[in-house]
Design an enzyme around this catalytic site. Sequence first.
Site, PDB file in Angstrom:
ATOM      1  N   HIS A   9       0.827  -1.202   0.000  1.00  0.00           N
ATOM      2  CA  HIS A   9       0.000   0.000   0.000  1.00  0.00           C
ATOM      3  C   HIS A   9       0.867   1.259   0.000  1.00  0.00           C
ATOM      4  O   HIS A   9       0.622   2.204  -0.762  1.00  0.00           O
ATOM      5  CB  HIS A   9      -0.905  -0.049   1.237  1.00  0.00           C
TER       6      HIS A   9
ATOM      7  N   GLU B  56       2.374   1.728  -3.348  1.00  0.00           N
ATOM      8  CA  GLU B  56       1.393   2.245  -4.319  1.00  0.00           C
ATOM      9  C   GLU B  56       1.330   3.769  -4.244  1.00  0.00           C
ATOM     10  O   GLU B  56       1.289   4.463  -5.264  1.00  0.00           O
ATOM     11  CB  GLU B  56       0.027   1.626  -4.035  1.00  0.00           C
ATOM     12  N   HIS B  57       1.332   4.326  -3.040  1.00  0.00           N
ATOM     13  CA  HIS B  57       1.349   5.776  -2.877  1.00  0.00           C
ATOM     14  C   HIS B  57       2.673   6.363  -3.362  1.00  0.00           C
ATOM     15  O   HIS B  57       2.705   7.397  -4.038  1.00  0.00           O
ATOM     16  CB  HIS B  57       1.192   6.139  -1.396  1.00  0.00           C
TER      17      HIS B  57
ATOM     18  N   GLU C 172       4.681   9.250   2.874  1.00  0.00           N
ATOM     19  CA  GLU C 172       3.539   8.437   2.473  1.00  0.00           C
ATOM     20  C   GLU C 172       3.310   7.246   3.399  1.00  0.00           C
ATOM     21  O   GLU C 172       2.183   6.782   3.529  1.00  0.00           O
ATOM     22  CB  GLU C 172       3.721   7.951   1.030  1.00  0.00           C
TER      23      GLU C 172
ATOM     24  N   GLU D  56      -4.398   6.875   7.210  1.00  0.00           N
ATOM     25  CA  GLU D  56      -5.492   6.259   6.461  1.00  0.00           C
ATOM     26  C   GLU D  56      -5.923   4.964   7.124  1.00  0.00           C
ATOM     27  O   GLU D  56      -7.115   4.706   7.301  1.00  0.00           O
ATOM     28  CB  GLU D  56      -5.048   5.983   5.021  1.00  0.00           C
TER      29      GLU D  56
END
Length: 980
Positions: free
Chosen positions: A64, A67-68, A142, A164
């Site tokens: 994840h 991906e950012h 990130e 998040e």
Amino acid sequence: MKFEDLKAYTVLSEEDIQDIGSRGYLLLHKKSRARVMLLENDDENKVFNIAFRTPPADSTGVAHILEHSVLCGSRQFPLKDPFVELVKGSLNTFLNAMTYPDKTMYPVASCNDQDFKNLMHVYLDAVFYPNIYKKEEIFRQEGWHYELRDEESPLCYNGVVYNEMKGAFSSPEEMMDREIFNTLFPDTAYGVESGGDPEHIPELTYEAFLDFHRKYYHPSNSYIYLYGNMDMKERLEWLDKEYLSGFEASVPDSEVRYQKAFDAPVERRLYYPIADHEPEEENAYLTWNVVVGDSLDVELNMAFQILEYALLSAPGAPLRQALLDAKIGKDIMGSYEDGILQPFFSVVAKNARAKDRDRFLELIHETLRQLADEGINRRALEAGINYFEFRFREADYASYPKGLMYGLDVFDSWLYDDEKPFAYLHQLSVFASLKEKIETGYFEGLLKEYLLENPHTAIVVVEPKKGLAKEMEQRTIERLAAHKASLSAQEIQELISRTEALEEYQTAEETPEALAAIPMLTRGDIGREAAKLYNELRTLSDMPVLFHNLPTNQIGYLTLLFDTKSVPRRLVPYMGLLKSVLGYVDTKRFSYAELFNEINANSGGIMCGIHILTKADDIQSCIGLFGVKAKCLYSQLGFVFDMIAEILTSSKLDDEKRLYEIIAQQKSRMQMSIPSSGHASAVSRVTSYYSASGCMQEEISGIGYYKFIEGLEEQFETQKAAIIANLKELMKFLFRPENLMINYTADEEGYRMLEQSVPDFAQILCTEPVAEDPSVFTPHRNNEGFKTSGQVQYVAKGGNFRKDGYSYTGALQILKLILSYDYLWTNIRVKGGAYGCMSAFKRTGESYLVSYRDPNLDKTLAVFDGTPEYLRNFSADEHEMTKYIIGTISGLDTPLTPQGKGMLSFNAFFSGITEEALQKERDEILGAEACDIRNLADIVESVVSQNNICVIGSEAAIDENEDKFFVTRHLIGDNTPETA
């Protein structure tokens, strides 16, 4: 297509895919061994996607975070955030990236050829040559980092993904879903959290992060997808020359492995946090979950989606009803989790008692055994098949390009078997086969084989626990305090320096050279004509018809609109309940289960909804329309009108048992949806402080409505007679001939079919006199802080600039983009660590700023308040302004389906927006200069200075900032009366 000249590729297969009107090709890049799929057709909305198999080994969230991070600068595009620059200056119709439990995807779409090529270029450079190897700050921003401002400050964690996932892990449903996944597949990649567990994210090191990219982000591990009307040969040659030829083949170990089947069911129990005032009784989740075959069996997977409909999703479905009748949970939910190698079937009882675990399991097995032995309702199976087939044929995914959705579907087989790339695009033969199997015992056999006699089962019980949120937060505080105490004075200074260095990196201006590297269109690439409206006001049998003449492939989109202007204020909240009751209770001719199946077996569905609009030139106006919506083939319009008449004239509203089930389910679903979409809930609530239409919206769908439903559920036994009486009275106010307008999207053939169906309809409506008492909605500023057991905030601030005499201008659309991807993005997301930030400035003057999964509260409000000053100092050259303008137009020019064009036209009609107004707005956007943005500072100051604030957030954050609110209360379970 001829591939003779494409020496760099081998064509592995090609076939016609008639179900989606495409020619499919599967290729292999010879040197790098990259897989390439082409879907060639006449769709101008072109799609590119590059995906990688990325099975994680732990719950640090590396997939994840990566991906950012790869979208934060690359070899040829060395900006800190090319993704944002693309959003600002592209005509994209889709631009995003997604992490799944076993794959990571980077899809883009555009109707503009050059824009599409630009998007491909930036995304490919990002995934293969990211700046993560040069800039550790990307990982820290990130992913996660220690933040320390000075020697005396407490040490804390920050990072976009970290925050998040703190938000995600605040939801009991997401905690439950994760535990089910992990329990069913303990020995595979599905046994860990690909998004990242906040407890484990800080365990991820920078080197392990880079190693993950080295291992998986290679063409040999890639899946490249091209869809639409384009020069495929040119794209393939460019792809080879610019990227794929630069890599040698490798053999990455990325196989998604099967979980060995269990010998016996396993069980897990975990706890989720609730506030001290919330009840622990009847607040548990009981779940039963069974693995079903694998994703490569397309028919099996569709069969189980249909079974999930027939057994659980449809009102009155037997498994669902058996559990409700036994009072095991107040809400029963089912799902068939596909999109992974080994799909699974789940039954969930929400608002249940943990002590009912045994009875829950017994009832599931008893009901399934009876259905397997005696047979599943044939009409329910037919309805389920028709429902999914209608959706597949319609291919209406709202604003999402259908090529994107097809591109997601192919991974359900392609990712796990190179020999089956197109399996999920051939669906019509599957539906035909399943229809034939209804009478053969096939579906009953599936119950026996996969649900009743399958030991690969997990029972997961999730129970509430008071004080758990504080315990979790305290553990984090103690862990950080212990770490800080272990550091030397020099190490503390290094942490302070690293915190400062990261902020310097985040706030540093981009160089002109870096900005110029991003490919961009020109203003000349943008069409100057605004969206067309399709509104014709006609009359049928003395009823007004708003007709949208559009080609719809023989599907009619019908809404019967009933003006709510005469509904008394005391009945307004009941409209929110009524839309969930109609079609879901027995009628004169049908039980509600029969009714639902009958409708879905013969149409695309019938449902009720409420539209609330404001006239663009009258900010005090409030237009409420109760809509009964349907979509069907033209030939089924008569059937649809018959069913609507049945629902409106003979629904049995006095079925107390069923009414309670609906109310309890609504309460349960809103308990999930309001916190999980906290930004939308906060915006809805803050809008009610200054908008009449916002007040009405709150009373039928927002937090105010949730409080209303919460009260009805708790007091049902004493109030049920009044509830029934109010619903019956409401129907007399609503469903009257004088209130009715028909909204219809179809072509002229469809309109002729409508003419045959309408004449007798008005005769069934109520003509009994009623004492009109029109509702008046008076906004009132409450400035509320709603406390949750979550760990992040949703901070909203809003107002109406037209109240202070300012007018709407198209430049406000550009402002939304500038704030959302510049000022707010930099200060709230990049520096503040929130997952998202948004803004809106509407024609009516209603405006807001809001953050999403935000670790801050007061800092975010300060950022909002600083917006006017930022605008007064705003500067942008022609290149930068052009970028903002292109990005703004991209948002306006999203390709719409015929249904979408009909809805746009409908909204414009009732809001008083003309094609001339749309053209004026577009011209103002296309001609905007930096001075026009600076001139908006006073408008934004008007909005923020009205000081309307609503925050949904953690109890600690709300209490710490109590002075900012007039009222603080718990979101769930607080029975404090609503402020008038």
